[in-house]
Write a protein that holds these residues in place. Structure first.
Motif, short mmCIF file in Angstrom:
data_model
loop_
_atom_site.label_atom_id
_atom_site.label_comp_id
_atom_site.label_asym_id
_atom_site.label_seq_id
_atom_site.Cartn_x
_atom_site.Cartn_y
_atom_site.Cartn_z
N GLN A 173 31.01 -40.67 35.52
CA GLN A 173 30.62 -42.03 35.88
C GLN A 173 31.72 -42.76 36.64
O GLN A 173 31.55 -43.91 37.02
CB GLN A 173 30.28 -42.84 34.63
CG GLN A 173 29.32 -42.15 33.68
CD GLN A 173 28.16 -41.53 34.38
OE1 GLN A 173 27.45 -42.19 35.12
NE2 GLN A 173 27.96 -40.25 34.17
N GLY A 174 32.86 -42.09 36.83
CA GLY A 174 33.94 -42.71 37.58
C GLY A 174 35.00 -43.34 36.71
O GLY A 174 35.83 -44.12 37.20
N PHE A 175 35.01 -43.01 35.40
CA PHE A 175 35.98 -43.59 34.48
C PHE A 175 36.95 -42.52 34.00
O PHE A 175 36.54 -41.40 33.68
CB PHE A 175 35.26 -44.23 33.29
CG PHE A 175 34.33 -45.34 33.69
CD1 PHE A 175 34.83 -46.52 34.20
CD2 PHE A 175 32.95 -45.18 33.59
CE1 PHE A 175 33.98 -47.54 34.58
CE2 PHE A 175 32.09 -46.20 33.97
CZ PHE A 175 32.60 -47.38 34.48
N PRO A 176 38.23 -42.86 33.89
CA PRO A 176 39.23 -41.84 33.55
C PRO A 176 39.17 -41.34 32.12
O PRO A 176 39.69 -40.26 31.83
CB PRO A 176 40.56 -42.56 33.81
CG PRO A 176 40.25 -44.01 33.70
CD PRO A 176 38.85 -44.17 34.19
N GLY A 177 38.57 -42.08 31.20
CA GLY A 177 38.53 -41.61 29.83
C GLY A 177 37.53 -42.36 28.97
O GLY A 177 36.88 -43.30 29.41
N GLU A 178 37.43 -41.89 27.73
CA GLU A 178 36.53 -42.49 26.76
C GLU A 178 37.36 -43.28 25.76
O GLU A 178 38.58 -43.16 25.70
CB GLU A 178 35.72 -41.40 26.05
CG GLU A 178 36.48 -40.61 24.99
CD GLU A 178 37.63 -39.78 25.53
OE1 GLU A 178 38.54 -39.47 24.73
OE2 GLU A 178 37.63 -39.44 26.73
N LYS A 179 36.71 -44.09 24.97
CA LYS A 179 37.43 -44.87 23.95
C LYS A 179 36.55 -45.04 22.71
O LYS A 179 35.35 -44.82 22.75
CB LYS A 179 37.84 -46.23 24.51
CG LYS A 179 36.69 -47.16 24.88
CD LYS A 179 37.22 -48.47 25.42
CE LYS A 179 36.10 -49.39 25.88
NZ LYS A 179 35.28 -49.86 24.75
N ARG A 180 37.22 -45.44 21.66
CA ARG A 180 36.49 -45.73 20.41
C ARG A 180 35.68 -47.01 20.55
O ARG A 180 35.99 -47.85 21.40
CB ARG A 180 37.47 -45.84 19.25
CG ARG A 180 38.20 -44.55 18.93
CD ARG A 180 39.11 -44.73 17.72
NE ARG A 180 39.79 -43.49 17.38
CZ ARG A 180 39.27 -42.55 16.60
NH1 ARG A 180 38.05 -42.73 16.08
NH2 ARG A 180 39.93 -41.44 16.33
N PHE A 181 34.69 -47.15 19.72
CA PHE A 181 33.85 -48.33 19.79
C PHE A 181 33.39 -48.69 18.38
O PHE A 181 33.51 -47.90 17.44
CB PHE A 181 32.64 -48.09 20.70
CG PHE A 181 31.81 -46.91 20.29
CD1 PHE A 181 30.71 -47.08 19.44
CD2 PHE A 181 32.13 -45.63 20.72
CE1 PHE A 181 29.96 -45.99 19.04
CE2 PHE A 181 31.37 -44.54 20.33
CZ PHE A 181 30.28 -44.71 19.49
N ASN A 182 32.89 -49.88 18.25
CA ASN A 182 32.39 -50.36 16.97
C ASN A 182 31.01 -49.78 16.72
O ASN A 182 30.04 -50.08 17.43
CB ASN A 182 32.34 -51.89 16.98
CG ASN A 182 31.91 -52.47 15.64
OD1 ASN A 182 31.69 -51.74 14.67
ND2 ASN A 182 31.79 -53.78 15.59
N THR A 183 30.88 -48.92 15.73
CA THR A 183 29.60 -48.25 15.47
C THR A 183 28.59 -49.14 14.74
O THR A 183 27.39 -48.86 14.75
CB THR A 183 29.83 -46.98 14.63
OG1 THR A 183 30.43 -47.35 13.37
CG2 THR A 183 30.75 -46.01 15.37
#
Length: 727
Positions: free
Chosen positions: A203-213
């Motif tokens: 999608q053009g983003f360098p990485g993933e991150k944690r999120f509020n589940t």
């Protein structure tokens, strides 16, 4: 009959945060021929080449090169949706595969619809090793209207969601697969962080991150679930989801499917350039660091020739072993997503300076290209082998706020922007006061149309949208690096445009290729010397303003002290450098008996160490021609007999030290330490793919009798400062 779903190819559309997924939906034929899925894998540079891998009986495997032929390659490529095969390669050309070798001694006539229909020893019957894995290079053209293995193209999206309290960012949401015309969720029981990393990269983003589940669990509990039947298994260094392995088949049990989990949610980290604060015109408080890697010469955001900083000097990377995995490390380092393509053969133009890295090998998890293994010995590598990349970038929707109107083709027209007027958004024009090449470059880039070939201050010949004639933007000043016209300096809500819009509205024409002029710094350093010349021998030069101001009152018998040097100007771009003015408008100079095709072509300046100009000169472009060219390139431009002027790609124009105006008049300069600066195309009169290499600076020391010139470098002010640290 049982269905089997397979992943094949995936590509992205960030504007809707889509990834396109080809799913093979098939069944055993009446002749009991097995259904397989193919993919191209390995250390590849393009999506249409690679090691042939077969998905059979729930497992990926390879094909042995024994008895393989171009006919078999044709079948493979057509089965993958390409129009045909260019070639096939034995002996694990794209690296050794893993797992089973599914097919051996494959014999195809070329008319088969699937590799499974060709004669072979049978699935899993082979005496080969992975050193014999076969590879193919397909045509880059797709079969028109192709649907993977005779079935529909499916899609994947990350669906942005709303909570009752706040909107969850558009970089985060449920991952959904479109299967059989219906959107389905993926169960997160087998999902891992590496899968999310690959999705975000596409999608053009360098990485993933944690999120509020918590909000997603709440939302998932209220939504009807319709799960997709498979899991996905990525290692995290893949550039594309199609390179990942298909996981286990998930048994669908209605609402009890994925009973221990919930639908997959993906959250991505935007790169620095695309941070939300940037898109609305503010700067985010990032720590400023000297970059070690940069891209140059690309027509689009996120593409270009790869350059690396070493010992204060920028250099290039040799394309030996250059592949999509290494290119992805570069893209992520620069704040983009994974790589779409790893380019070789100086596809983004030739660089200058040293070749810093050769035979680069990356695992795919490095934070910088400089962390990868490489061979520092670049002997045998030339700038004809400069490596380049094309990265996945998020489409921020910038192109929706700008358009070209009235042009003869999509690449030209009057610039119309979506601006605020009387409290509402309306389309309007841009005031052409101060409108120039740098502003046009931003417009073309924002629209995805490459480089600017021209900037127009009158557009009466283009009939734009009559409802958009009013000026809604004025006072535009761009540096050329902005992502959008809105990010350039401009007047606020109060538009100031004395000439008004209408025929004086700003316009542009764009092109996907552009020249790139570079001055050979070494030639300047090696040819610098002083000459004392009498005024009576400088009449023509005086007429063309090539002497300092004190020459106006100088005695004809007096002498001028001239700092002379040769300049060798190369065109390292992808199109010829041509004067903007047509030959009919060139100016004839009686004194020198030649035409000037550009009012100013170069600036020559001598400056103090604090940047104050102490002497200057300028050289009109009386003759732009191909003095010499690289081997195999024909000269196209010659000034004799009122010939066409320009500099061909791969050629250079040499101005010898002994011709008029090839100097700086330093008659009034006192002894001391100085900086010699040469700027090519200083007014940006002709568009180029890279203006940062138009400046050359040298250290100079003058003792009143002699001039020493040393440490000449091409690049920006920051490049020059960096080079001084290593003197």
């Amino acid at each position: 009959m049982p269905k089997t779903h397979f992943i094949a190819v995936l590509y992205s559309r960030w504007s809707q945060f889509f990834v396109s997924l080809y799913l093979s939906l098939g069944a055993q034929s009446d002749s009991n021929q097995p259904v397989i899925q193919l993919r191209l894998a390995g250390e590849k540079k393009k999506h249409y080449e690679g090691r042939v891998e077969v998905f059979y009986n729930g497992e990926w495997g390879t094909v042995c090169d024994d008895d393989f032929s171009i006919y078999a390659a044709q079948v493979v490529c057509r089965e993958l949706g390409f129009t045909g095969a260019e070639s096939w390669l034995p002996s694990a050309k794209y690296g050794k595969g893993e797992g089973r070798i599914w097919l051996d001694n494959v014999h195809c006539t070329g008319s088969e619809k699937s590799l499974a229909h060709c004669e072979s020893n049978g699935f899993g019957v082979s005496d080969c090793k992975h050193s014999e894995d076969v590879s193919v290079v397909c045509s880059s053209k797709r079969i028109p209207g192709f649907k993977f293995i005779r079935n529909q193209v499916e899609e994947v999206r990350i669906r942005a969601t709303y909570s009752h309290r706040k909107r969850i960012p558009i970089t985060e949401g449920f991952l959904e697969v479109k299967d059989g015309g219906k959107w389905r969720q993926i169960c997160n029981e087998d999902w891992n962080q590496m899968n999310s990393r690959v999705i975000c990269g596409m999608q053009g983003f360098p990485g993933e991150k944690r999120f509020n589940t918590r909000p997603y669990k709440l939302l998932a509990s209220r939504r009807k679930k319709n799960y997709w039947g498979f899991s996905i298994n990525c290692t995290g260094n893949e550039a594309d989801l199609s390179d990942c392995k298909l996981g286990r088949e998930i048994e669908k049990k209605g609402n009890s499917t994925c009973g221990k989990g919930m639908p997959v949610v993906v959250s991505c980290v935007p790169g620095r350039v695309f941070a939300p604060s940037v898109s609305i015109g503010f700067r985010k408080a990032y720590r400023v660091e000297q970059p070690l890697v940069r891209l140059r010469g690309g027509a689009m955001i996120g593409e270009g020739r790869v350059e690396v900083l070493k010992n204060g000097e920028w250099g290039t990377v040799c394309d030996d072993n250059w592949n999509i995995r290494t290119a992805t490390v570069v893209c992520r380092e620069l704040g983009f997503g994974s790589a779409k393509e790893a380019l070789t053969g100086a596809r983004m133009g030739q660089g200058i300076g040293p070749v810093h890295m050769n035979e680069v090998e990356c695992s795919g998890f490095e934070k910088s290209l400089t962390e990868c293994y490489f061979n520092p010995n670049s002997l045998g590598c030339s700038h004809e082998e400069d490596a380049a990349v094309k990265c996945n970038v998020p489409a921020m929707g910038f192109h929706n706020r700008l358009r070209l109107s009235g042009g003869r083709n999509p690449y030209e027209g009057r610039v119309e922007v979506l601006g605020e007027r009387n409290g509402s958004l309306v389309w309007g024009t841009v005031c052409s006061d101060s409108w120039g090449t740098m502003e046009a470059m931003v417009v073309c880039r924002q629209l995805g149309l490459g480089f600017a070939s021209n900037a127009f201050q009158e557009t009466w010949y283009w009939q734009g949208d009559s409802s958009a004639d009013a000026v809604v933007m004025s006072g535009v000043r761009c540096s050329g690096t902005e992502l959008t016209l809105e990010q350039c300096l401009h007047h606020g809500k109060h538009v100031v445009c004395p000439k008004g819009g209408g025929r004086f509205a700003a316009g542009v024409s764009c092109t996907m290729t552009a020249p790139d002029l570079v001055l050979n710094a070494q030639v300047v350093e090696q040819t610098t010397y002083l000459e004392d010349r009498p005024m009576y021998a400088l009449q023509c030069a005086h007429e063309e303003r090539c002497l300092s101001g004190s020459a106006d009152k100088a005695d004809p018998s007096s002498y001028r002290r001239l700092l002379r040097f040769s300049s060798q100007i190369h065109n390292n771009g992808q199109s010829d450098f041509r004067p903007r003015a047509s030959p009919q408008s060139w100016v004839w100079h009686d004194c020198h008996r030649h035409y000037h095709s550009m009012e100013v072509f170069t600036h020559y300046d001598l400056m103090s160490l604090n940047g104050t100009k102490v002497a200057e000169g300028h050289k009109a472009s009386f003759c732009l021609e191909d003095t010499y060219c690289d081997e195999g390139i024909q000269k196209r431009y010659e000034c004799a007999n009122f010939g066409a002027q320009g500099i061909t790609v791969g050629c250079w124009d040499t101005y010898r030290h002994d011709i008029d105006c090839q100097w700086i008049d330093i008659t009034d300069v006192k002894p001391g330490d100085y900086i010699l600066q040469v700027v090519i195309n200083p007014n940006h009169e002709v568009a180029e793919s890279d203006y940062t290499n138009n400046i050359m600076k040298c250290r100079s020391r003058y003792d009143g009798h002699r001039m020493w010139t040393y440490n000449c470098h091409t690049g920006t002010e920051d490049d020059f400062r960096g080079s001084l640290l290593f003197m």
